[in-house]
Design a protein around this motif. Structure first.
Motif, PDB file in Angstrom:
ATOM      1  N   HIS A 163       0.825  -1.203   0.000  1.00  0.00           N
ATOM      2  CA  HIS A 163       0.000   0.000   0.000  1.00  0.00           C
ATOM      3  C   HIS A 163       0.865   1.260   0.000  1.00  0.00           C
ATOM      4  CE1 HIS A 163      -3.635  -2.331   0.754  1.00  0.00           C
ATOM      5  NE2 HIS A 163      -2.934  -3.017   1.642  1.00  0.00           N
ATOM      6  N   ASP A 164       2.179   1.085  -0.212  1.00  0.00           N
ATOM      7  CA  ASP A 164       3.081   2.232  -0.147  1.00  0.00           C
ATOM      8  C   ASP A 164       2.795   3.249  -1.241  1.00  0.00           C
ATOM      9  OD1 ASP A 164       4.258   1.078   1.976  1.00  0.00           O
ATOM     10  OD2 ASP A 164       5.945   0.201   0.866  1.00  0.00           O
ATOM     11  N   VAL A 165       2.445   2.752  -2.451  1.00  0.00           N
ATOM     12  CA  VAL A 165       2.216   3.661  -3.574  1.00  0.00           C
ATOM     13  C   VAL A 165       1.043   4.566  -3.274  1.00  0.00           C
ATOM     14  CG1 VAL A 165       1.609   3.800  -6.008  1.00  0.00           C
ATOM     15  CG2 VAL A 165       3.213   2.036  -5.216  1.00  0.00           C
ATOM     16  N   ALA A 166      -0.039   3.983  -2.743  1.00  0.00           N
ATOM     17  CA  ALA A 166      -1.228   4.773  -2.440  1.00  0.00           C
ATOM     18  C   ALA A 166      -0.931   5.813  -1.361  1.00  0.00           C
ATOM     19  CB  ALA A 166      -2.362   3.848  -1.991  1.00  0.00           C
ATOM     20  N   LYS A 167      -0.050   5.478  -0.425  1.00  0.00           N
ATOM     21  CA  LYS A 167       0.241   6.406   0.664  1.00  0.00           C
ATOM     22  C   LYS A 167       0.920   7.679   0.171  1.00  0.00           C
ATOM     23  CE  LYS A 167       0.712   2.908   4.296  1.00  0.00           C
ATOM     24  NZ  LYS A 167       1.637   2.240   5.241  1.00  0.00           N
ATOM     25  N   HIS A 168       1.712   7.561  -0.901  1.00  0.00           N
ATOM     26  CA  HIS A 168       2.509   8.697  -1.339  1.00  0.00           C
ATOM     27  C   HIS A 168       1.881   9.459  -2.501  1.00  0.00           C
ATOM     28  CE1 HIS A 168       5.788   7.687   1.335  1.00  0.00           C
ATOM     29  NE2 HIS A 168       5.720   6.434   0.923  1.00  0.00           N
ATOM     30  N   ARG A 169       0.718   8.998  -3.008  1.00  0.00           N
ATOM     31  CA  ARG A 169       0.068   9.715  -4.097  1.00  0.00           C
ATOM     32  C   ARG A 169      -0.712  10.907  -3.568  1.00  0.00           C
ATOM     33  NH1 ARG A 169      -2.623   5.201  -8.145  1.00  0.00           N
ATOM     34  NH2 ARG A 169      -0.681   4.531  -9.163  1.00  0.00           N
ATOM     35  N   PRO A 170      -0.673  12.014  -4.279  1.00  0.00           N
ATOM     36  CA  PRO A 170      -1.471  13.177  -3.862  1.00  0.00           C
ATOM     37  C   PRO A 170      -2.941  12.976  -4.231  1.00  0.00           C
ATOM     38  CG  PRO A 170      -0.320  13.655  -5.897  1.00  0.00           C
ATOM     39  CD  PRO A 170       0.175  12.310  -5.447  1.00  0.00           C
ATOM     40  N   ILE A 171      -3.816  13.698  -3.564  1.00  0.00           N
ATOM     41  CA  ILE A 171      -5.244  13.658  -3.874  1.00  0.00           C
ATOM     42  C   ILE A 171      -5.491  14.472  -5.127  1.00  0.00           C
ATOM     43  CG2 ILE A 171      -7.562  14.256  -3.065  1.00  0.00           C
ATOM     44  CD1 ILE A 171      -6.530  13.921  -0.212  1.00  0.00           C
ATOM     45  N   LEU A 172      -6.134  13.824  -6.128  1.00  0.00           N
ATOM     46  CA  LEU A 172      -6.404  14.482  -7.402  1.00  0.00           C
ATOM     47  C   LEU A 172      -7.876  14.340  -7.754  1.00  0.00           C
ATOM     48  CD1 LEU A 172      -3.351  13.140  -9.495  1.00  0.00           C
ATOM     49  CD2 LEU A 172      -3.571  15.398  -8.438  1.00  0.00           C
ATOM     50  N   ALA A 173      -8.401  15.313  -8.435  1.00  0.00           N
ATOM     51  CA  ALA A 173      -9.769  15.222  -8.940  1.00  0.00           C
ATOM     52  C   ALA A 173      -9.791  14.274 -10.133  1.00  0.00           C
ATOM     53  CB  ALA A 173     -10.273  16.601  -9.356  1.00  0.00           C
ATOM     54  N   LEU A 174     -10.747  13.344 -10.146  1.00  0.00           N
ATOM     55  CA  LEU A 174     -10.830  12.378 -11.237  1.00  0.00           C
ATOM     56  C   LEU A 174     -11.345  13.055 -12.504  1.00  0.00           C
ATOM     57  CD1 LEU A 174     -12.455   9.345  -9.362  1.00  0.00           C
ATOM     58  CD2 LEU A 174     -10.060   9.611 -10.020  1.00  0.00           C
ATOM     59  N   PRO A 175     -10.856  12.640 -13.648  1.00  0.00           N
ATOM     60  CA  PRO A 175     -11.369  13.189 -14.910  1.00  0.00           C
ATOM     61  C   PRO A 175     -12.824  12.765 -15.122  1.00  0.00           C
ATOM     62  CG  PRO A 175      -9.840  11.380 -15.322  1.00  0.00           C
ATOM     63  CD  PRO A 175      -9.758  11.684 -13.867  1.00  0.00           C
ATOM     64  N   ASP A 176     -13.563  13.593 -15.859  1.00  0.00           N
ATOM     65  CA  ASP A 176     -14.993  13.352 -16.054  1.00  0.00           C
ATOM     66  C   ASP A 176     -15.271  11.995 -16.682  1.00  0.00           C
ATOM     67  OD1 ASP A 176     -15.662  15.727 -14.920  1.00  0.00           O
ATOM     68  OD2 ASP A 176     -15.857  16.825 -16.810  1.00  0.00           O
ATOM     69  N   GLN A 177     -14.437  11.591 -17.660  1.00  0.00           N
ATOM     70  CA  GLN A 177     -14.667  10.311 -18.325  1.00  0.00           C
ATOM     71  C   GLN A 177     -14.573   9.149 -17.337  1.00  0.00           C
ATOM     72  OE1 GLN A 177     -15.724   9.702 -21.221  1.00  0.00           O
ATOM     73  NE2 GLN A 177     -15.333   7.516 -21.547  1.00  0.00           N
ATOM     74  N   LEU A 178     -13.581   9.192 -16.446  1.00  0.00           N
ATOM     75  CA  LEU A 178     -13.425   8.128 -15.454  1.00  0.00           C
ATOM     76  C   LEU A 178     -14.580   8.149 -14.456  1.00  0.00           C
ATOM     77  CD1 LEU A 178     -11.780   5.816 -14.343  1.00  0.00           C
ATOM     78  CD2 LEU A 178     -10.370   7.457 -13.088  1.00  0.00           C
ATOM     79  N   ILE A 179     -14.998   9.357 -14.077  1.00  0.00           N
ATOM     80  CA  ILE A 179     -16.141   9.479 -13.162  1.00  0.00           C
ATOM     81  C   ILE A 179     -17.384   8.836 -13.773  1.00  0.00           C
ATOM     82  CG2 ILE A 179     -17.736  11.109 -12.076  1.00  0.00           C
ATOM     83  CD1 ILE A 179     -15.385  13.027 -11.740  1.00  0.00           C
ATOM     84  N   SER A 180     -17.624   9.094 -15.049  1.00  0.00           N
ATOM     85  CA  SER A 180     -18.791   8.542 -15.730  1.00  0.00           C
ATOM     86  C   SER A 180     -18.708   7.026 -15.803  1.00  0.00           C
ATOM     87  CB  SER A 180     -18.913   9.128 -17.139  1.00  0.00           C
ATOM     88  OG  SER A 180     -19.159  10.517 -17.084  1.00  0.00           O
ATOM     89  N   GLN A 181     -17.497   6.494 -16.042  1.00  0.00           N
ATOM     90  CA  GLN A 181     -17.360   5.048 -16.138  1.00  0.00           C
ATOM     91  C   GLN A 181     -17.542   4.381 -14.774  1.00  0.00           C
ATOM     92  OE1 GLN A 181     -13.579   4.535 -18.078  1.00  0.00           O
ATOM     93  NE2 GLN A 181     -14.481   4.631 -20.136  1.00  0.00           N
ATOM     94  N   ILE A 182     -17.123   5.046 -13.722  1.00  0.00           N
ATOM     95  CA  ILE A 182     -17.360   4.508 -12.381  1.00  0.00           C
ATOM     96  C   ILE A 182     -18.860   4.497 -12.079  1.00  0.00           C
ATOM     97  CG2 ILE A 182     -17.045   4.946  -9.916  1.00  0.00           C
ATOM     98  CD1 ILE A 182     -14.263   6.046 -10.588  1.00  0.00           C
ATOM     99  N   ALA A 183     -19.535   5.616 -12.418  1.00  0.00           N
ATOM    100  CA  ALA A 183     -20.978   5.694 -12.206  1.00  0.00           C
ATOM    101  C   ALA A 183     -21.716   4.658 -13.047  1.00  0.00           C
ATOM    102  CB  ALA A 183     -21.490   7.088 -12.541  1.00  0.00           C
ATOM    103  N   ALA A 184     -21.181   4.377 -14.246  1.00  0.00           N
ATOM    104  CA  ALA A 184     -21.828   3.394 -15.116  1.00  0.00           C
ATOM    105  C   ALA A 184     -21.835   2.012 -14.488  1.00  0.00           C
ATOM    106  CB  ALA A 184     -21.118   3.349 -16.473  1.00  0.00           C
ATOM    107  N   GLY A 185     -20.873   1.745 -13.596  1.00  0.00           N
ATOM    108  CA  GLY A 185     -20.848   0.450 -12.921  1.00  0.00           C
ATOM    109  C   GLY A 185     -22.074   0.215 -12.068  1.00  0.00           C
ATOM    110  N   GLU A 186     -22.665   1.305 -11.554  1.00  0.00           N
ATOM    111  CA  GLU A 186     -23.886   1.176 -10.754  1.00  0.00           C
ATOM    112  C   GLU A 186     -25.136   1.192 -11.619  1.00  0.00           C
ATOM    113  OE1 GLU A 186     -23.492   4.465  -7.994  1.00  0.00           O
ATOM    114  OE2 GLU A 186     -23.039   3.058  -6.385  1.00  0.00           O
ATOM    115  N   VAL A 187     -25.140   2.044 -12.638  1.00  0.00           N
ATOM    116  CA  VAL A 187     -26.341   2.249 -13.439  1.00  0.00           C
ATOM    117  C   VAL A 187     -26.464   1.222 -14.551  1.00  0.00           C
ATOM    118  CG1 VAL A 187     -27.594   3.889 -14.885  1.00  0.00           C
ATOM    119  CG2 VAL A 187     -26.302   4.708 -12.905  1.00  0.00           C
ATOM    120  N   VAL A 188     -25.344   0.924 -15.229  1.00  0.00           N
ATOM    121  CA  VAL A 188     -25.373   0.059 -16.410  1.00  0.00           C
ATOM    122  C   VAL A 188     -24.715  -1.273 -16.065  1.00  0.00           C
ATOM    123  CG1 VAL A 188     -24.884  -0.076 -18.875  1.00  0.00           C
ATOM    124  CG2 VAL A 188     -25.130   2.152 -17.784  1.00  0.00           C
ATOM    125  N   GLU A 189     -25.438  -2.125 -15.370  1.00  0.00           N
ATOM    126  CA  GLU A 189     -24.889  -3.415 -14.962  1.00  0.00           C
ATOM    127  C   GLU A 189     -24.817  -4.390 -16.129  1.00  0.00           C
ATOM    128  OE1 GLU A 189     -26.437  -3.501 -10.346  1.00  0.00           O
ATOM    129  OE2 GLU A 189     -27.717  -4.306 -11.935  1.00  0.00           O
TER     130      GLU A 189
END
Length: 623
Positions: A8-34
């Protein structure tokens, strides 16, 4: 070889970033478009919200390759097309108040954006005042197009951008079956709209607009249409309407159960429990009832924003909804008697004092030796006035007429009497099991044990109901209790302890004394006397769960009714018991005034009708 632990070392050292819109939509699609069926559902709901009266669904390869849904709704203005594919953009709500009073099928503003992110989507729409249609694709490019007034959404190559998700899809027939079921659900909810479904270029189903009865018959089949009861009941802001299948229309799977809340198909455990409880006494074995029911209530009284799929809902007053649905369906099923004629009074419960049900059950049987002089005795004393004229005495009833005139007169008399009693009059007993009777329609066959069992069971339940009514809530304990010599203690979770602590009066009225010994321990000191041989811990946990979820205990009633049913089964007349004509007629008359007499306590039919046309076919008469 031991696998290396995940770092988990990589995750610990990554900065917090806003996700791009395309990735956000694809994550949301996992709930809506099963799966493809989820796309069909979302697009159909949008078509309904557009005011469409005609909707066409075209699928290729189960919807995996292509989904095209066209409607003749109001369409979308050209300047609104980019927003139609934007996340969290919708015309259906604008404030928290709108969200709490949702009247549309869609409202989240996620569906089109999510679908576009995982497919090649093209949306073509035209409004009534537009010279032509306009088209927008997933890349938000807009261009003129041709098309009628309304909207067409063309979804191709689902999950083209997420091949890993595509691997989880099932075979083409399976995915198409899911899509077809979605179309059927929505078509049942909206019989006023025409629907057409095609697959790989072939029309699979087409439903013209019409009434709900025709739509139900088309989708659920003639068996349901011929064995259904209509329901339309209201209480305050609640209204339940639709059709429930008779117990004879039950199925081995729960695949013909359609429940709608404000027009939206839902799978709600509270409503499912209410339906199961209402059917408890009339279903055979592990059979499932069939029904198409709609519950209408004020939008503010139900929360439909529980899950992106919108099939889960939460009621503000769940107990009131549960009781309303349960009692409405139970009342409808109570009419499944041999007559269902309102003019016939229901059987009256016996006077109840000092646990009379046990004494009456022991007495409720036929005479051990047949006597022509004794009146028939089935359940309660019967008056022979209804059939005394036809069967004045046993000898006259069984003597054949000696002339044609006498035969004609006796036939006319019998027909007149049969019209008064749907089950007609007894002719004979077959193999000591069945009663053969003649009515105006033809021949009636009665399973005498099953019929008598239902009669006794309803009388026992009525006796308890009468006893409960006499005592009343909060006045005096309406259920006899059995105090345990040694309290039964068991480990309980926090919810069980809290429920027992907060519902002492309710538990006491149900015949239970359950006290809290510690934050993790309960003690059962008394239970209903009728259930003294039950598993105490399981019974107590069931009752506490029911009180927590439904405000009362259906479990207690189910346990009690199960024992009463067993008692009725053992007390009812057995096979090979020889009955007189008078006794058989008494059984028929009692069936006609007993609720749910079409089935025994185990859900088996108690009688069947063979019409004269059926009998004619057996002997090729008229051919």
């Amino acid at each position: 070889m031991t696998a290396a632990p995940i770092s988990h070392d990589v995750a610990k050292h990554r900065p917090i970033l806003a996700l791009p819109d395309q990735l956000i939509s694809q994550i949301a699609a996992g709930e809506v478009v099963e799966r493809p069926s989820a796309v069909v559902k979302e697009l159909l709901e949008n078509a309904l919200d557009s005011g469409a009266t005609n909707i066409t669904v075209r699928l290729e390869q189960g919807g995996i390759k292509r989904i095209v849904i066209s409607d003749n709704g109001r369409g979308i203005e050209v300047d609104q097309l980019p927003l139609a594919l934007a996340r969290h953009a919708t015309s259906k709500i604008a404030s928290l108040s709108d969200l709490e009073n949702v009247t549309t099928m869609g409202f989240r503003g996620e569906a089109l954006a999510s679908i576009a992110s995982v497919s090649q989507l093209t949306l073509t729409s035209r409004t009534a005042d537009a010279a032509h249609a306009w088209e927008i694709s997933s890349n938000l490019e807009i261009s003129p197009s041709s098309g009628a007034i309304g909207t067409t959404v063309d979804v191709q190559n689902l999950y083209i951008n997420t091949p890993a998700r595509r691997k989880f899809l099932k075979s083409e027939p399976t995915e198409f079956a899911h899509c077809a079921e979605i179309v059927r659900r929505i078509a049942l909810a909206r019989p006023d709209i025409s629907f057409s479904l095609s697959h790989n270029g072939k029309t699979v189903d087409h439903w013209n607009s019409g009434d709900i009865a025709k739509r139900c018959a088309h989708i659920l089949g003639d068996n349901f249409a011929q064995a259904q009861l209509s329901i339309d009941e209201s209480a305050g802001s609640l209204r339940l309407h639709g059709f429930i299948g008779l117990p004879t229309a039950s199925k081995a799977r729960a695949d013909a159960q359609y429940f709608y809340v404000n027009g939206r198909f839902v799978r709600d455990k509270l409503l499912t429990h209410a339906m199961r409880a209402a059917y408890q006494d009339v279903l055979h074995g592990d059979r499932y009832p069939s029904y198409v029911l709609a519950l209408d209530l004020e939008p503010a009284l139900v929360d439909v924003n529980v899950h992106p799929s919108k099939t889960d809902v939460r009621f503000r007053d769940s107990r009131a909804v549960h009781q309303f649905v349960f009692h409405a369906v139970q009342r409808a099923l109570a009419q499944t008697s041999a007559t269902s004629v309102d003019a016939i009074p229901p059987p009256q419960p016996h006077p109840s004092n000092a646990m009379p049900w046990l004494r009456q059950a022991q007495q409720t049987s036929f005479p051990t030796q047949h006597s022509y002089q004794n009146p028939p005795y089935i359940g309660v004393e019967q008056s022979t006035a209804n059939y005394g004229a036809l069967y004045a005495d046993e000898k006259a009833a069984t003597t054949l007429p000696t002339s044609l005139t006498e035969l004609t007169q006796s036939g006319q008399t019998a027909t007149a009497k049969q019209d008064e009693h749907p089950l007609g009059f007894a002719l004979a007993q077959l193999h000591g099991i069945f009663v053969l009777a003649q009515n105006s329609k033809g021949l009636v066959l009665v399973d005498m044990h099953a019929a008598h069992e239902r009669i006794l069971y309803e009388q026992l339940k009525n006796a308890f109901a009468d006893q409960d009514a006499q005592h009343g809530a909060g006045k005096e304990l309406s259920i006899p209790i059995q105090t345990l010599l040694i309290p039964y203690t068991f480990s309980a979770d926090l919810l069980e302890v809290a429920t027992a602590q907060e519902n002492q009066q309710t538990l006491f009225s149900l015949g239970f004394d359950i006290t809290v010994l510690s934050p993790t321990m309960l003690a059962v000191r008394a239970i209903p006397a009728l259930l003294k041989n039950a598993d105490i811990q399981a019974l107590a946990q069931d009752v506490l769960r029911d009180i927590r979820e439904f405000g009362g205990s259906r479990s207690l009633i189910e346990h009690r009714n199960e024992l009463l049913g067993t008692l009725a089964c053992h007390t009812a007349v057995r096979a090979n018991r020889i009955l007189s004509i008078m006794e058989m007629n008494a059984l028929l008359r009692q069936m006609e005034i007993t609720e749910r007499s079409d089935q025994c306590n185990h859900g088996r039919p108690t009688w069947v009708q063979l019409n004269r046309a059926d009998l004619d076919k057996l002997f090729l008469r008229g051919q």
